[in-house]
Design a protein around this motif. Structure first.
Motif, PDB file in Angstrom:
ATOM      1  N   VAL A  88       0.839  -1.196   0.000  1.00 24.21           N
ATOM      2  CA  VAL A  88       0.000   0.000   0.000  1.00 24.21           C
ATOM      3  C   VAL A  88       0.877   1.250   0.000  1.00 24.21           C
ATOM      4  O   VAL A  88       0.618   2.215  -0.738  1.00 24.21           O
ATOM      5  N   ALA A  89       1.933   1.239   0.806  1.00 22.30           N
ATOM      6  CA  ALA A  89       2.809   2.405   0.887  1.00 22.30           C
ATOM      7  C   ALA A  89       3.491   2.683  -0.445  1.00 22.30           C
ATOM      8  O   ALA A  89       3.507   3.824  -0.928  1.00 22.30           O
ATOM      9  N   GLU A  90       4.070   1.641  -1.061  1.00 17.75           N
ATOM     10  CA  GLU A  90       4.779   1.851  -2.324  1.00 17.75           C
ATOM     11  C   GLU A  90       3.825   2.330  -3.409  1.00 17.75           C
ATOM     12  O   GLU A  90       4.131   3.276  -4.154  1.00 17.75           O
ATOM     13  N   ASP A  91       2.650   1.700  -3.507  1.00 17.94           N
ATOM     14  CA  ASP A  91       1.684   2.111  -4.525  1.00 17.94           C
ATOM     15  C   ASP A  91       1.210   3.544  -4.288  1.00 17.94           C
ATOM     16  O   ASP A  91       1.043   4.315  -5.242  1.00 17.94           O
ATOM     17  N   ALA A  92       0.996   3.907  -3.017  1.00 18.48           N
ATOM     18  CA  ALA A  92       0.522   5.254  -2.708  1.00 18.48           C
ATOM     19  C   ALA A  92       1.561   6.301  -3.081  1.00 18.48           C
ATOM     20  O   ALA A  92       1.225   7.373  -3.608  1.00 18.48           O
ATOM     21  N   VAL A  93       2.840   6.005  -2.833  1.00 17.13           N
ATOM     22  CA  VAL A  93       3.888   6.962  -3.184  1.00 17.13           C
ATOM     23  C   VAL A  93       4.026   7.073  -4.701  1.00 17.13           C
ATOM     24  O   VAL A  93       4.243   8.165  -5.237  1.00 17.13           O
ATOM     25  N   GLN A  94       3.880   5.960  -5.412  1.00 14.52           N
ATOM     26  CA  GLN A  94       3.901   6.023  -6.872  1.00 14.52           C
ATOM     27  C   GLN A  94       2.763   6.902  -7.391  1.00 14.52           C
ATOM     28  O   GLN A  94       2.950   7.712  -8.306  1.00 14.52           O
ATOM     29  N   GLU A  95       1.573   6.766  -6.800  1.00 17.88           N
ATOM     30  CA  GLU A  95       0.447   7.607  -7.207  1.00 17.88           C
ATOM     31  C   GLU A  95       0.714   9.069  -6.876  1.00 17.88           C
ATOM     32  O   GLU A  95       0.367   9.975  -7.660  1.00 17.88           O
ATOM     33  N   ALA A  96       1.321   9.326  -5.721  1.00 22.10           N
ATOM     34  CA  ALA A  96       1.644  10.708  -5.355  1.00 22.10           C
ATOM     35  C   ALA A  96       2.642  11.316  -6.335  1.00 22.10           C
ATOM     36  O   ALA A  96       2.521  12.487  -6.722  1.00 22.10           O
ATOM     37  N   CYS A  97       3.637  10.533  -6.761  1.00 26.01           N
ATOM     38  CA  CYS A  97       4.600  11.026  -7.748  1.00 26.01           C
ATOM     39  C   CYS A  97       3.911  11.318  -9.078  1.00 26.01           C
ATOM     40  O   CYS A  97       4.229  12.302  -9.757  1.00 26.01           O
ATOM     41  N   ALA A  98       2.966  10.459  -9.464  1.00 28.32           N
ATOM     42  CA  ALA A  98       2.206  10.703 -10.697  1.00 28.32           C
ATOM     43  C   ALA A  98       1.394  11.985 -10.576  1.00 28.32           C
ATOM     44  O   ALA A  98       1.309  12.774 -11.528  1.00 28.32           O
ATOM     45  N   ASP A  99       0.787  12.197  -9.395  1.00 30.31           N
ATOM     46  CA  ASP A  99       0.047  13.444  -9.173  1.00 30.31           C
ATOM     47  C   ASP A  99       0.974  14.652  -9.287  1.00 30.31           C
ATOM     48  O   ASP A  99       0.617  15.689  -9.866  1.00 30.31           O
ATOM     49  N   ALA A 100       2.188  14.508  -8.735  1.00 24.38           N
ATOM     50  CA  ALA A 100       3.146  15.605  -8.796  1.00 24.38           C
ATOM     51  C   ALA A 100       3.549  15.914 -10.239  1.00 24.38           C
ATOM     52  O   ALA A 100       3.697  17.089 -10.612  1.00 24.38           O
ATOM     53  N   LEU A 101       3.723  14.884 -11.043  1.00 22.13           N
ATOM     54  CA  LEU A 101       4.085  15.096 -12.447  1.00 22.13           C
ATOM     55  C   LEU A 101       3.002  15.878 -13.190  1.00 22.13           C
ATOM     56  O   LEU A 101       3.293  16.637 -14.120  1.00 22.13           O
ATOM     57  N   ARG A 102       1.770  15.689 -12.775  1.00 25.30           N
ATOM     58  CA  ARG A 102       0.676  16.423 -13.425  1.00 25.30           C
ATOM     59  C   ARG A 102       0.545  17.856 -12.909  1.00 25.30           C
ATOM     60  O   ARG A 102       0.276  18.775 -13.690  1.00 25.30           O
ATOM     61  N   SER A 103       0.747  18.037 -11.604  1.00 26.68           N
ATOM     62  CA  SER A 103       0.441  19.343 -11.018  1.00 26.68           C
ATOM     63  C   SER A 103       1.649  20.268 -10.859  1.00 26.68           C
ATOM     64  O   SER A 103       1.510  21.488 -11.001  1.00 26.68           O
ATOM     65  N   TRP A 104       2.827  19.729 -10.582  1.00 30.87           N
ATOM     66  CA  TRP A 104       3.972  20.602 -10.319  1.00 30.87           C
ATOM     67  C   TRP A 104       4.421  21.408 -11.524  1.00 30.87           C
ATOM     68  O   TRP A 104       4.767  22.577 -11.368  1.00 30.87           O
ATOM     69  N   PRO A 105       4.457  20.816 -12.742  1.00 34.76           N
ATOM     70  CA  PRO A 105       4.827  21.669 -13.891  1.00 34.76           C
ATOM     71  C   PRO A 105       3.864  22.842 -14.081  1.00 34.76           C
ATOM     72  O   PRO A 105       4.266  23.894 -14.588  1.00 34.76           O
ATOM     73  N   ARG A 106       2.631  22.653 -13.654  1.00 30.38           N
ATOM     74  CA  ARG A 106       1.629  23.717 -13.796  1.00 30.38           C
ATOM     75  C   ARG A 106       1.667  24.697 -12.639  1.00 30.38           C
ATOM     76  O   ARG A 106       1.632  25.925 -12.832  1.00 30.38           O
ATOM     77  N   ASP A 107       1.746  24.185 -11.418  1.00 29.16           N
ATOM     78  CA  ASP A 107       1.629  25.017 -10.221  1.00 29.16           C
ATOM     79  C   ASP A 107       2.966  25.360  -9.582  1.00 29.16           C
ATOM     80  O   ASP A 107       3.023  26.198  -8.681  1.00 29.16           O
TER      81      ASP A 107
END
Length: 406
Positions: free
Chosen positions: A28-47
């Motif tokens: 659960v931890a590894e999958d959650a961090v992978q999802e968080a990194c994916a979220d960051a890839l979408r939002s950080w270049p924008r925000d």
């Protein structure tokens, strides 16, 4: 995007460790961090990248883990809510004091559980704590990617099905698991300092992480001599990090490095750690001695190869390995001449454990070049080039081929 990759590399281990401690489930931890990194890839270049990216990743990953736990649980709603409230309370409440304060070190000691096979312990820790890919772990362990992937999967399944607790063992059991933790930290540093693949010869975030973790371990276990030996080894090597490449990222051999630019502070700290490691019976002390000889030699020509070869002999008596024998052959070549080094190399030349590694071909090529046997050196350099996955490493070998007239 490369800068974001650096952030993810730097924050991966501590984020996985924090979420695993929070929810009690490695997958659960590894999958959650992978999802968080994916979220960051979408939002950080924008925000924009947050001021504290690690805190953003932990918060986002915790939310993803909480969502998954709610979806997958078969418990009635009230009971599930109580379980999640308990997890949150354990995280948000005051921290219980413990000798091992660092989340990543906690994870390392957890993954060193004796119910897991030693190779699985190492592969799992390198994946979860250090964020190395399966391919990088396979190169570090001289194994196939398929074998490493299977080990990691089986280890996580064993932890889940056997209900192995994700916690630091009692103090009296820490010493039993310390060799595994030391091996993991050293593998992290090795992949950072001698990167086996990719565009960079050095991965600074992994070197920095290994230096930090060795420091944490020495604070947590000040009476453990092998911890100080590893700290000495890492610091003495790391003192030369800035001179291992030039301004274009090209590899610079040790004999050509500008010793005036070596980090004297790290050398002094490394030598002090070496003093504190006296009497250590493990493999890191002789390696630290070798690093200390290089770090304190006034120039390349005054390197004490007699002491270096003696340290390699000591290391072979502790942990005989083909990598050690290949590196010892190079040292013998400097002590007794290239032909003696080539003869020593033959004892390990056909070892199947080095079949995927360019090490033997690289050592043979360098010894042949120093012996003036340029045509033979070119053949070996080409073999090394074919097995090398590092772009700077390949460029260096290609340059040597050209210098030998190939």
């Amino acid at each position: 995007m490369q800068s974001l990759d650096g952030v993810f590399r730097r924050e991966w281990g501590r984020t996985v460790a924090a979420i695993a401690r929070w929810c009690g489930d490695l997958t659960v931890a590894e999958d959650a961090v992978q999802e968080a990194c994916a979220d960051a890839l979408r939002s950080w270049p924008r925000d924009g990248v947050p001021e504290v990216p690690g805190a953003w990743l932990v918060t986002t990953a915790r939310n993803r883990a909480r969502d998954r736990l709610r979806r997958e649980s078969a418990r009635p709603g009230k009971e599930l809510a109580a379980v999640l409230d308990d997890i949150i309370a354990r995280t948000d409440g005051p921290e219980v004091p413990h000798r091992v304060r660092d989340d990543e070190l906690r994870m390392m000691f957890t993954c060193a559980h004796p119910a897991l096979e030693r190779p699985s312990q190492l592969a799992l820790t390198l994946r979860l704590v250090s964020g190395l890919t399966v391919a990088e772990i396979a190169r570090a362990l001289l194994q196939s990617e398929a074998a490493v992937g299977q080990r990691i999967t089986r280890a996580k399944a064993k932890i889940r099905h056997a209900n192995i607790p994700l916690r630091v063992p009692p103090g009296e059991l820490l010493a039993q698991r310390t060799p595994h933790v030391l091996a993991c930290i050293y593998s992290v540093f090795t992949e950072g300092y001698w990167s086996t693949a990719g565009p960079s010869a050095i991965r600074d975030e992994l070197c920095d992480e290994a230096v930090r973790l060795t420091g944490e371990l020495c604070v947590a276990m000040p009476e453990e001599p092998e911890g100080h030996a590893l700290a000495a080894l890492v610091l003495l090597h790391d003192s030369r990090r800035a001179t291992r490449t030039d301004g274009r990222g090209t590899l610079v051999p040790l004999e050509e490095q500008d010793r005036r630019r070596w980090d004297r502070g790290k050398i002094a700290r490394g030598l002090e750690q070496l003093r504190r490691a006296g009497g250590s019976p493990g493999p890191y002390l002789p390696q630290a001695v070798i690093a200390a000889v290089h770090a304190t030699a006034p120039c390349w020509e005054q390197t004490d190869w007699v002491t270096i070869c003696a340290a390699y002999d000591r290391l072979l008596g502790i942990a005989d390995s083909p990598v050690v024998r290949a590196n010892r052959a190079m040292a013998v070549g400097f002590r007794d001449g290239p032909d003696a080094g080539l003869a020593a190399l033959e004892t390990v030349a056909d070892d199947p454990r080095l079949a995927r590694s360019p090490l033997v071909a690289t050592v043979r090529a360098d010894l042949l070049r120093r012996a003036g046997r340029d045509d033979e050196a070119v053949v070996s350099y080409r073999h090394a080039l074919a097995a090398n996955g590092s772009i700077p490493g390949r460029e260096f070998l290609a340059r040597r081929i050209a210098e030998c007239g190939g």
